[in-house]
Design a protein around this motif. Structure first.
Motif, PDB file in Angstrom:
ATOM      1  N   GLU A 269      12.516   0.283  -7.835  1.00 33.56           N
ATOM      2  CA  GLU A 269      12.755  -0.234  -6.485  1.00 33.56           C
ATOM      3  C   GLU A 269      11.407  -0.530  -5.809  1.00 33.56           C
ATOM      4  O   GLU A 269      11.225  -1.562  -5.169  1.00 33.56           O
ATOM      5  CB  GLU A 269      13.480   0.868  -5.714  1.00 33.56           C
ATOM      6  N   HIS A 270      10.449   0.402  -5.979  1.00 31.81           N
ATOM      7  CA  HIS A 270       9.135   0.207  -5.360  1.00 31.81           C
ATOM      8  C   HIS A 270       8.350  -0.912  -6.023  1.00 31.81           C
ATOM      9  O   HIS A 270       7.653  -1.674  -5.344  1.00 31.81           O
ATOM     10  CB  HIS A 270       8.348   1.525  -5.346  1.00 31.81           C
TER      11      HIS A 270
ATOM     12  N   ASN B  43       2.150   9.273  -5.969  1.00 34.15           N
ATOM     13  CA  ASN B  43       2.290  10.650  -5.487  1.00 34.15           C
ATOM     14  C   ASN B  43       3.671  11.282  -5.640  1.00 34.15           C
ATOM     15  O   ASN B  43       3.773  12.500  -5.591  1.00 34.15           O
ATOM     16  CB  ASN B  43       1.883  10.727  -4.018  1.00 34.15           C
ATOM     17  N   ALA B  44       4.718  10.458  -5.778  1.00 36.35           N
ATOM     18  CA  ALA B  44       6.057  11.047  -5.848  1.00 36.35           C
ATOM     19  C   ALA B  44       6.215  11.759  -7.187  1.00 36.35           C
ATOM     20  O   ALA B  44       6.070  11.157  -8.246  1.00 36.35           O
ATOM     21  CB  ALA B  44       7.109   9.965  -5.685  1.00 36.35           C
ATOM     22  N   LYS B  45       6.493  13.068  -7.118  1.00 36.87           N
ATOM     23  CA  LYS B  45       6.555  13.840  -8.375  1.00 36.87           C
ATOM     24  C   LYS B  45       7.917  13.727  -9.041  1.00 36.87           C
ATOM     25  O   LYS B  45       8.018  13.669 -10.257  1.00 36.87           O
ATOM     26  CB  LYS B  45       6.231  15.314  -8.087  1.00 36.87           C
ATOM     27  N   ASN B  46       8.961  13.697  -8.225  1.00 35.86           N
ATOM     28  CA  ASN B  46      10.305  13.735  -8.826  1.00 35.86           C
ATOM     29  C   ASN B  46      11.039  12.404  -8.709  1.00 35.86           C
ATOM     30  O   ASN B  46      12.254  12.368  -8.697  1.00 35.86           O
ATOM     31  CB  ASN B  46      11.135  14.831  -8.143  1.00 35.86           C
TER      32      ASN B  46
ATOM     33  N   ARG C 182       0.822  -1.212   0.000  1.00 32.07           N
ATOM     34  CA  ARG C 182       0.000   0.000   0.000  1.00 32.07           C
ATOM     35  C   ARG C 182       0.856   1.262   0.000  1.00 32.07           C
ATOM     36  O   ARG C 182       0.555   2.232  -0.711  1.00 32.07           O
ATOM     37  CB  ARG C 182      -0.909  -0.011   1.234  1.00 32.07           C
ATOM     38  N   THR C 183       1.927   1.251   0.799  1.00 36.62           N
ATOM     39  CA  THR C 183       2.767   2.452   0.855  1.00 36.62           C
ATOM     40  C   THR C 183       3.551   2.641  -0.446  1.00 36.62           C
ATOM     41  O   THR C 183       3.732   3.766  -0.904  1.00 36.62           O
ATOM     42  CB  THR C 183       3.717   2.407   2.066  1.00 36.62           C
ATOM     43  N   SER C 184       3.990   1.526  -1.071  1.00 36.49           N
ATOM     44  CA  SER C 184       4.698   1.657  -2.345  1.00 36.49           C
ATOM     45  C   SER C 184       3.763   2.206  -3.426  1.00 36.49           C
ATOM     46  O   SER C 184       4.158   3.032  -4.244  1.00 36.49           O
ATOM     47  CB  SER C 184       5.271   0.313  -2.806  1.00 36.49           C
TER      48      SER C 184
ATOM     49  N   LYS D  22      14.208   4.639  -8.678  1.00 40.44           N
ATOM     50  CA  LYS D  22      13.402   4.625  -7.457  1.00 40.44           C
ATOM     51  C   LYS D  22      12.063   3.924  -7.707  1.00 40.44           C
ATOM     52  O   LYS D  22      11.585   3.148  -6.887  1.00 40.44           O
ATOM     53  CB  LYS D  22      13.177   6.077  -7.020  1.00 40.44           C
TER      54      LYS D  22
ATOM     55  N   PHE E 284       1.279   4.151  -2.913  1.00 39.06           N
ATOM     56  CA  PHE E 284       1.134   5.574  -2.605  1.00 39.06           C
ATOM     57  C   PHE E 284       2.322   6.357  -3.156  1.00 39.06           C
ATOM     58  O   PHE E 284       2.172   7.415  -3.773  1.00 39.06           O
ATOM     59  CB  PHE E 284       1.030   5.772  -1.091  1.00 39.06           C
ATOM     60  N   PHE E 285       3.521   5.800  -2.955  1.00 38.04           N
ATOM     61  CA  PHE E 285       4.722   6.485  -3.446  1.00 38.04           C
ATOM     62  C   PHE E 285       4.659   6.647  -4.965  1.00 38.04           C
ATOM     63  O   PHE E 285       4.869   7.732  -5.501  1.00 38.04           O
ATOM     64  CB  PHE E 285       5.977   5.702  -3.050  1.00 38.04           C
TER      65      PHE E 285
END
Lengths: 388, 244
Positions: free
Chosen positions: A213-214, A202-205, A194-196, A210, A198-199
């Motif tokens: 990795e998720h 939502n992660a813009k940059n 769930r957290t991955s 990365k 979300f990342f």
């Protein structure tokens, strides 16, 4: 229990007390003698119940219920003197026992209530008797046998039903443990997924690296969740063991080398070189020893000694896995073989349950002794028939 | 309130979840450290100063609740949030009893985690300097239950150390302190941390009255044994905080 099965059991008990056709005849012969007093005995029966709160509490429906119960008691007494001790007769007695569990009547009151009825019946019988005295003595014996058999069936039914209910409650407890064990083991990987997600959303940059990795992490944790399901279904359908010669010494050494031992733990194996092979399932016994060794290691977070030992025991072989760890508390030791019971932060709590199931399938025994603060010793005892 | 980004300590025995929370929370501007065991978390706590600790409830070696008790004794101002895989358990209940701020359930909702962190760091931060440890522990419980963060210091040296690490809205200072004088400490606090209001506490009314001229800089005084609701009202007045 089936009606025919019950009847067969009753017939066996009849033989046990020495019940005969003559007894049957003697009982029916006094039916008319007893009949005028039945109503009085029934009234006395319920009057006495009302004087004892622990027995009287089962009567919750007031006078109307007492009237119904009086009808039931009359039917029971009529059947008692009717002389037809067939499977329907037995089933009616059986149902009395079931009913007592249902309403929560303490079994002691069945005994004393029957004692009261018995005394009442014997009293009116002796009082109204006009025949030869030796015949009265035989009739009294017959009635006592008949009532003892009735009581045996009622108590049997009570015990049977009580255990059934107990088992249903235990099943629910295990189900509850199972639910919380599975919840923990699945929510951990879900937490990562769930957290991955979300990342990634939502992660813009975030760099491509990365992001990968998720994605890898999600894949890895899905596999973890899948392993939980596999472990559950493996537990549910454990295959029967193969019968092949197994050299315990080699197996212990092999299993030990596969366990990730911290440096603080010093292992030793004490086995007789001449040890004969035992017959068992090598793969399954490896699971047994692996689980016990890993538990021993987990019990020694500060380090200690792990001692694996084999001891010939007549035709059997005892394999001991001993640690110097934190031990098992008095409360826990009775529960450690229950599936889904665990004191560890991780895991479903199936290890010892599987271990025990495998040893049972090998017709062996799994024993444990533990001293809190001192250590634990598990003994796998493989029975004579499994020794080659 | 703090102008520095909030510093977060994440403790979970699952390295993947540590990595995820680090990635996400850093992305949103928080400072994040992670640890996969209680022992390594405590090493970080001894070195750094965390606003919020996100603690996994069930970990091998040391549970989240045990870890929280240790963190509380070493870093009383850190707000703890416990993350549990169970909807409700006795150990989660125990954590709340011990003063954990909130219990969140797994799998965590990140928006909820961040909201929780923001709420935690927006609670007033109070320093309590008193050598009576029992009094400090009781007041910690009372203030914590009112949504006030409390940093405890039992002597002047540890108060000074705490002032270097963080800014406080209010400092509650005992007049008689080992290794120094409460009045002097109040003056030092105003110097090092000009935004901080000071409350001087004493059981010696006469002494305070004799030194009346010296405590003009103190924002409020309080006599022992003090009226807790009055003390709470004073803190609220000085921090302009709304009751929780």
């Amino acid at each position: 229990m089936e009606q025919q099965q019950l009847f067969a059991r009753y017939q066996d008990l009849q033989k046990y007390v020495g019940w005969t056709e003559e007894d049957s005849g003697r009982i029916t012969a006094v039916a008319a003698l007893v009949e005028p007093h039945i109503a009085g005995l029934i009234d006395d029966f319920y009057a006495e119940i009302s004087r004892h709160p622990a027995a009287g509490k089962v009567i919750t429906g007031g006078e109307a219920q007492v009237q119904r119960l009086k009808g039931t008691l009359r039917a029971w007494l009529t059947q008692l003197f009717a002389g037809k001790y067939d499977s329907n007769y037995v089933l009616a007695r059986w149902k009395v026992g079931l009913r007592h569990v249902e309403i929560g009547l303490d079994q002691v009151y069945t005994n004393v209530a029957l004692s009261r009825i018995r005394n009442g019946l014997l009293e009116v019988m002796c009082h109204s008797w006009r025949g030869p005295l030796p015949e009265l003595a035989l009739t009294v014996k017959a009635l006592n046998r008949l009532l003892d058999l009735d009581l045996a069936i009622i108590e049997d039914a009570y015990q049977y039903e009580f255990l059934q209910r107990q088992k249903r409650i235990e099943r629910l407890v295990v189900l509850g443990q199972m639910a919380s064990g599975i919840a923990h083991e699945l929510r951990n990987p879900l937490n990562v997924v769930r957290t991955s997600v979300f990342f990634l959303q939502n992660a813009k940059n975030a760099s491509a690296e990365k992001k990968n990795e998720h994605l890898d992490r999600i894949g890895r944790q899905v596999a973890v969740a899948n392993d939980v399901i596999t472990a559950l279904s493996d537990f549910a359908k454990l295959p029967l063991p193969n019968a092949e010669p197994v050299h315990v010494r080699d197996l212990l050494a092999e299993v030990l080398s596969g366990v990730d031992l911290p440096k603080s733990i010093s292992p030793s194996i004490a086995c007789d070189d001449q040890l004969p092979a035992i017959v068992g399932d090598r793969r399954q016994l490896a699971i047994v020893f692996g689980n016990l060794i890993r538990n021993a290691v987990d019990a020694m977070p500060q380090g200690g000694q792990l001692c694996l030992r084999t001891v010939p025991d007549g035709l059997c072989l005892r394999v001991e896995i001993q640690d110097t760890g934190h031990g098992i508390s008095q409360e826990d030791i009775h529960r450690i073989f229950e599936p889904f019971f665990s004191t560890k932060a991780r895991g479903l709590g199936l290890g010892l349950a599987i271990t025990k199931a495998i040893v049972d399938n090998h017709r062996g025994q799994l024993l444990v002794t533990s001293q809190p603060g001192q250590g634990t010793c598990f003994t796998v005892r493989l029975e004579g028939s499994t020794v080659a | 309130m703090s102008h520095k980004p909030p510093s977060i300590l994440v403790v979970d025995d699952e390295p993947d979840i540590c990595a995820n929370l680090r990635d996400i929370l850093s992305e949103f501007g928080y400072r994040v450290d992670t640890a996969t065991s209680g022992a390594s978390a405590l090493e970080l706590v001894d070195r750094g100063n965390y606003d919020v600790a996100l603690l996994d409830l069930k970990m091998p070696g040391m549970s989240g609740v045990e870890l929280f008790r240790e963190i509380k004794s070493r870093s009383s101002g850190t707000v703890a949030v416990i993350i549990s895989a169970y909807a409700s358990t006795s150990s989660a209940e125990e954590a709340l009893q011990a003063g954990a701020w909130q219990i969140l359930s797994k799998p965590v909702d990140i928006a909820q985690v961040m909201q929780c962190i923001d709420e935690a760091v927006n609670q007033p931060l109070v320093m309590l300097v008193d050598d009576d440890e029992d009094l400090c522990d009781s007041l910690w419980d009372v203030l914590r239950s009112q949504g006030i963060r409390v940093k405890l210091a039992h002597n002047v040296a540890s108060a000074n150390k705490a002032l270097q690490d963080q800014d406080y809205q209010v400092a509650i200072v005992d007049l008689k302190l080992p290794g120094g004088d409460g009045l002097r400490l109040c003056a030092e606090i105003r110097e090092m941390n000009p935004g901080a209001k000071t409350i001087l506490v004493t059981g010696f009314r006469t002494e305070l009255e004799q030194r009346a001229g010296q405590y003009s800089g103190v924002d409020a005084t309080c006599y022992k044994p003090f009226d807790v609701s009055e003390l709470l009202a004073t803190i609220r007045r000085l921090t302009n905080a709304q009751p929780k």
